[in-house]
Write a protein that holds these residues in place. Structure first.
Motif, PDB file in Angstrom:
ATOM      1  N   ASP A 190     -23.476  -6.803 -26.744  1.00 53.90           N
ATOM      2  CA  ASP A 190     -22.779  -6.207 -25.594  1.00 53.90           C
ATOM      3  C   ASP A 190     -21.306  -6.000 -25.914  1.00 53.90           C
ATOM      4  O   ASP A 190     -20.716  -4.976 -25.544  1.00 53.90           O
ATOM      5  CB  ASP A 190     -22.933  -7.107 -24.368  1.00 53.90           C
ATOM      6  CG  ASP A 190     -24.355  -7.106 -23.828  1.00 53.90           C
ATOM      7  OD1 ASP A 190     -25.190  -6.343 -24.363  1.00 53.90           O
ATOM      8  OD2 ASP A 190     -24.639  -7.864 -22.871  1.00 53.90           O
ATOM      9  N   ARG A 191     -20.700  -6.952 -26.603  1.00 48.76           N
ATOM     10  CA  ARG A 191     -19.282  -6.845 -26.937  1.00 48.76           C
ATOM     11  C   ARG A 191     -19.040  -5.713 -27.928  1.00 48.76           C
ATOM     12  O   ARG A 191     -18.091  -4.935 -27.795  1.00 48.76           O
ATOM     13  CB  ARG A 191     -18.784  -8.162 -27.518  1.00 48.76           C
ATOM     14  CG  ARG A 191     -17.301  -8.159 -27.902  1.00 48.76           C
ATOM     15  CD  ARG A 191     -16.872  -9.543 -28.365  1.00 48.76           C
ATOM     16  NE  ARG A 191     -15.466  -9.545 -28.728  1.00 48.76           N
ATOM     17  CZ  ARG A 191     -14.989  -9.172 -29.913  1.00 48.76           C
ATOM     18  NH1 ARG A 191     -15.830  -8.752 -30.849  1.00 48.76           N
ATOM     19  NH2 ARG A 191     -13.691  -9.215 -30.167  1.00 48.76           N
ATOM     20  N   GLU A 192     -19.910  -5.609 -28.939  1.00 51.30           N
ATOM     21  CA  GLU A 192     -19.766  -4.544 -29.928  1.00 51.30           C
ATOM     22  C   GLU A 192     -19.972  -3.170 -29.290  1.00 51.30           C
ATOM     23  O   GLU A 192     -19.274  -2.213 -29.619  1.00 51.30           O
ATOM     24  CB  GLU A 192     -20.771  -4.763 -31.065  1.00 51.30           C
ATOM     25  CG  GLU A 192     -20.428  -5.963 -31.939  1.00 51.30           C
ATOM     26  CD  GLU A 192     -21.565  -6.377 -32.855  1.00 51.30           C
ATOM     27  OE1 GLU A 192     -21.312  -7.127 -33.821  1.00 51.30           O
ATOM     28  OE2 GLU A 192     -22.715  -5.967 -32.605  1.00 51.30           O
ATOM     29  N   PHE A 193     -20.922  -3.072 -28.371  1.00 52.48           N
ATOM     30  CA  PHE A 193     -21.148  -1.804 -27.678  1.00 52.48           C
ATOM     31  C   PHE A 193     -19.957  -1.468 -26.791  1.00 52.48           C
ATOM     32  O   PHE A 193     -19.564  -0.303 -26.660  1.00 52.48           O
ATOM     33  CB  PHE A 193     -22.434  -1.882 -26.844  1.00 52.48           C
ATOM     34  CG  PHE A 193     -23.017  -0.542 -26.503  1.00 52.48           C
ATOM     35  CD1 PHE A 193     -23.940   0.065 -27.329  1.00 52.48           C
ATOM     36  CD2 PHE A 193     -22.626   0.120 -25.352  1.00 52.48           C
ATOM     37  CE1 PHE A 193     -24.466   1.314 -27.026  1.00 52.48           C
ATOM     38  CE2 PHE A 193     -23.142   1.366 -25.038  1.00 52.48           C
ATOM     39  CZ  PHE A 193     -24.071   1.969 -25.882  1.00 52.48           C
ATOM     40  N   TYR A 194     -19.378  -2.500 -26.195  1.00 55.78           N
ATOM     41  CA  TYR A 194     -18.185  -2.312 -25.360  1.00 55.78           C
ATOM     42  C   TYR A 194     -17.038  -1.729 -26.183  1.00 55.78           C
ATOM     43  O   TYR A 194     -16.388  -0.757 -25.785  1.00 55.78           O
ATOM     44  CB  TYR A 194     -17.791  -3.661 -24.762  1.00 55.78           C
ATOM     45  CG  TYR A 194     -16.453  -3.682 -24.038  1.00 55.78           C
ATOM     46  CD1 TYR A 194     -16.381  -3.448 -22.677  1.00 55.78           C
ATOM     47  CD2 TYR A 194     -15.274  -3.946 -24.733  1.00 55.78           C
ATOM     48  CE1 TYR A 194     -15.163  -3.472 -22.008  1.00 55.78           C
ATOM     49  CE2 TYR A 194     -14.053  -3.967 -24.082  1.00 55.78           C
ATOM     50  CZ  TYR A 194     -14.009  -3.731 -22.718  1.00 55.78           C
ATOM     51  OH  TYR A 194     -12.803  -3.746 -22.072  1.00 55.78           O
ATOM     52  N   LEU A 195     -16.801  -2.303 -27.353  1.00 57.15           N
ATOM     53  CA  LEU A 195     -15.719  -1.818 -28.204  1.00 57.15           C
ATOM     54  C   LEU A 195     -15.985  -0.402 -28.695  1.00 57.15           C
ATOM     55  O   LEU A 195     -15.065   0.414 -28.808  1.00 57.15           O
ATOM     56  CB  LEU A 195     -15.527  -2.755 -29.394  1.00 57.15           C
ATOM     57  CG  LEU A 195     -14.939  -4.134 -29.084  1.00 57.15           C
ATOM     58  CD1 LEU A 195     -14.947  -5.009 -30.333  1.00 57.15           C
ATOM     59  CD2 LEU A 195     -13.529  -4.007 -28.542  1.00 57.15           C
ATOM     60  N   LEU A 196     -17.235  -0.091 -28.999  1.00 56.63           N
ATOM     61  CA  LEU A 196     -17.587   1.268 -29.416  1.00 56.63           C
ATOM     62  C   LEU A 196     -17.302   2.257 -28.292  1.00 56.63           C
ATOM     63  O   LEU A 196     -16.758   3.342 -28.520  1.00 56.63           O
ATOM     64  CB  LEU A 196     -19.062   1.312 -29.807  1.00 56.63           C
ATOM     65  CG  LEU A 196     -19.619   2.690 -30.181  1.00 56.63           C
ATOM     66  CD1 LEU A 196     -18.895   3.254 -31.403  1.00 56.63           C
ATOM     67  CD2 LEU A 196     -21.118   2.604 -30.440  1.00 56.63           C
TER      68      LEU A 196
END
Length: 653
Positions: free
Chosen positions: A209-215
């Motif tokens: 979720d965090r990586e998708f948020y940053l993307l």
């Protein structure tokens, strides 16, 4: 996308309402009784419906056969064709005349098909217009990227049609999606896989979720709400299996998500992702991203900055999956996945044999950093390219614990990973010319020169901590190796040793190659009486060598020392040059070897003492007349003082 204006050329049969559509768009209301053909109209980018970064020019045209040359001229200048029809007859003309005619002109432009005057069509017929009329035409002609029903009179879908025209240029669907097959094209999939790789900061194969948020923040400058992310996952679960888990969205899931965007006509979302990662319309990475401008003065070098070293350390640690302190073949393959593979320059140097490996033959962190140090020194543009491909600009985002929008979107410049050293300068006293001391460089190039069989290859292998081998084979092609050296004071630098092979004589006669050499390692076999004479002859044949700092090395010192057949023995010869006497070294003596590498690095850093001198220092001799003049003046002053005192004494008497 360039900054050139988007030219929308409106085509179609007479009476279909081309001019009325343009007027309705510009005036935001239907205007009756307008002129047959409107002049070109420029819509500034700030009033662009699609938010395009370019101004848009709308060009009205006439279908009059007498105006065919003007129409052809405008079509060849067009960015997109807005093709309008109205009614059954003009619809048939799209397939029978307009589209074949465009093709006969040799143009390859996106086409937006528009059914105007839909206010005249009964509602029941209108519902089937797209399916019965437009879809078959779109299937027949791939140039048609989208279709829409409009009414200039009711101002219905006019802005939307114009938006589709702009989007066909700013966010083309053709490079992304094969509408016939219904799948993303291979080049698009490859680009999205690289983006997934760079966004998967922990390399676990899933976007958390965090990586998708940053993307999301990087691509669209706004965060994704948890509810929206949950909807994305739910949609993926309903269309594909095993692409979403507790760990996040898999690579296949990420590709499937973009496939859905393409099918639903949301290709601007895909382009938002691609362009955030510097992809062009041809799905190649922009040259300005891979090779940003870097001013490098003449005689300066480029090295990795602390940020650059930190990035490569992080990459090593991340991909050393078995934590054995080395990157094996599989780990290297995984690390270089978003790139064309191991750099060509490395292959020329026979990587990984060019740097430090562990007992298992895997490249160590020391060797990994040394290899990148050498690459940057010899060809910094290769390092630039791989920093870009491996995601240097976005790597700091992974270290943000609670990213804000501003923090997360801030990218580093590729040039932040590099530093440009001060230009190499020379001192020019009267007695000799030699290079200034170096204070800001950490990577040095050294040519290892000597007679055949003097032990150069064994020296290079010992530099990489490789065991000594009795087998001898002459070096044909140049061999280059690199390793770190800790000089006096604890400072670490990198030394690039190059054995020149059969190119040795040609290189030593090449001014540009010698200018890039920081120190010479002049080797001879102390057990071979004819070995040192080769070095004496080299200095006679190539006077350019006298301008480069050098270290004389007597190799094979573990064997019986022989008197050299030379006019001067090595110790006397080097003393006459006012240089340190040769170091006696054996590849079997680690301590002596280490001292040699330190002396090579120190001679590169402080070239003066290691550069040949042939006569008394004229600077010192030139002081003698000055000293004599000062002494003479002193004598005159003392004499004058004595005479003055004598005069005073006689006056008092």
């Amino acid at each position: 996308m360039t900054n050139d204006p988007i030219r929308v050329v409106v085509c179609g049969d007479e009476g279909v309402g081309k001019s009325s559509l343009i007027t309705s768009l510009v005036k935001d209301v239907y205007v009756p009784n307008i002129q047959p053909v409107l002049p070109p109209i420029t819509i500034p980018k700030e009033f662009s419906v699609s938010g395009a970064s370019n101004p848009t020019i709308i060009v009205d045209t006439s279908a009059d056969p007498l105006e065919v040359q003007s129409l052809q001229h405008e079509i060849k200048r067009a960015s997109v064709i807005w093709l309008v029809y109205s009614g059954h007859y003009t619809c048939e003309r799209i397939s029978l005349f307009w589209m074949p005619w465009f093709r006969s002109m040799g143009v390859n432009l996106p086409v937006v098909l528009c059914a105007n005057q839909c206010d005249r069509v009964p509602e029941i017929e209108a519902e089937h217009a797209i399916e019965d009329e437009m879809v078959p035409i779109m299937k027949e002609f791939k140039e048609i990227q989208s279709c829409i029903r409009c009414s200039a009179k009711d101002h219905y879908n006019v802005n939307e049609a114009f938006y589709l025209c702009q989007r066909a240029v700013t966010h083309p669907i053709t490079p992304l999606f094969d509408s016939k097959e219904g799948y993303l094209k291979p080049a698009c999939v490859q680009a999205l896989k690289r983006i997934f790789f760079l966004s998967d900061s922990d390399q676990d194969g899933y976007l958390s979720d965090r990586e998708f948020y940053l993307l999301q923040v990087k691509c669209f400058k706004k965060p994704l709400e948890p509810r929206e992310l949950a909807q994305v996952k739910e949609t993926l679960n309903s269309t594909s299996s095993n692409v979403v888990s507790e760990r996040g969205i898999s690579e296949d899931g990420f590709i499937a998500l973009n496939q859905l965007f393409a099918v639903k006509g949301r290709h601007e979302t895909i382009w938002g992702i691609l362009r955030a990662f510097h992809y062009t319309d041809s799905l190649s990475l922009a040259d300005s991203f891979l090779y940003p401008k870097l001013d490098v003065p003449e005689n300066s070098n480029v090295e990795l900055s602390p940020e650059g070293y930190r990035f490569f350390v992080d990459m090593f640690v991340l991909f050393d999956k078995d934590s054995d302190g080395g990157l094996n073949e599989a780990e290297l393959k995984a690390l270089f996945k978003p790139t064309p593979g191991i750099p060509n320059l490395w292959q020329e140097f026979n990587f990984p044999h060019s740097t430090v490996k562990n007992e298992q033959g895997n490249i160590t962190l020391q060797g990994w950093l040394a290899q990148w140090s050498m690459t940057t020194n010899l060809d910094y543009k290769t390092t630039m390219e791989y920093l870009a491909l491996l995601g240097f600009e976005n790597s700091q985002l992974h270290n943000i614990n609670t990213p804000t929008l501003t923090q997360a979107y801030r990218n580093r410049e590729i040039t932040d990973a590099l530093k440009v050293t001060k230009p190499r300068k020379r001192r020019n006293p009267r007695s000799r010319s030699y290079r200034n001391s170096i204070v800001d460089r950490t990577v040095f190039s050294c040519f290892v020169v000597g007679s055949r069989g003097s032990g150069k290859t064994s020296l290079l292998q010992a530099f990489l901590n490789r065991p000594f081998s009795e087998d001898y084979s002459p070096t044909i092609r140049p061999v280059t190796v690199v390793n770190s050296v800790e000089v006096h004071g604890g400072k670490q630098c990198y030394l690039i040793l190059e054995e020149l092979g059969e190119l040795e004589l040609a290189v030593l006669d090449n001014q540009s190659r010698l200018d890039n050499c920081d120190v010479l390692c002049l080797t001879y076999d102390s057990s071979d009486p004819d070995s040192f004479a080769y070095l004496v002859d080299l200095r006679k044949r190539f006077p350019l060598l006298d301008n480069i700092p050098a270290v004389y090395v007597a190799l094979k010192a573990d064997l019986d020392r022989q008197q050299q057949r030379s006019d001067l023995q090595p110790d006397v010869y080097t003393r006459e040059l006012r240089m340190p006497v040769p170091l006696h070294v054996s590849v079997q003596w680690p301590t002596a070897l280490n001292e040699l590498f330190i002396q090579l690095a120190e001679s590169a850093r402080v070239p003066g003492p290691a550069t040949p001198r042939f006569e008394d220092d004229e600077e010192e001799l030139s002081l003698m007349p000055s000293l004599l003049a000062v002494a003479a003046l002193g004598t005159v002053a003392i004499t004058a003082s004595w005479i003055w005192r004598s005069y005073l004494q006689s006056s008092r008497s």
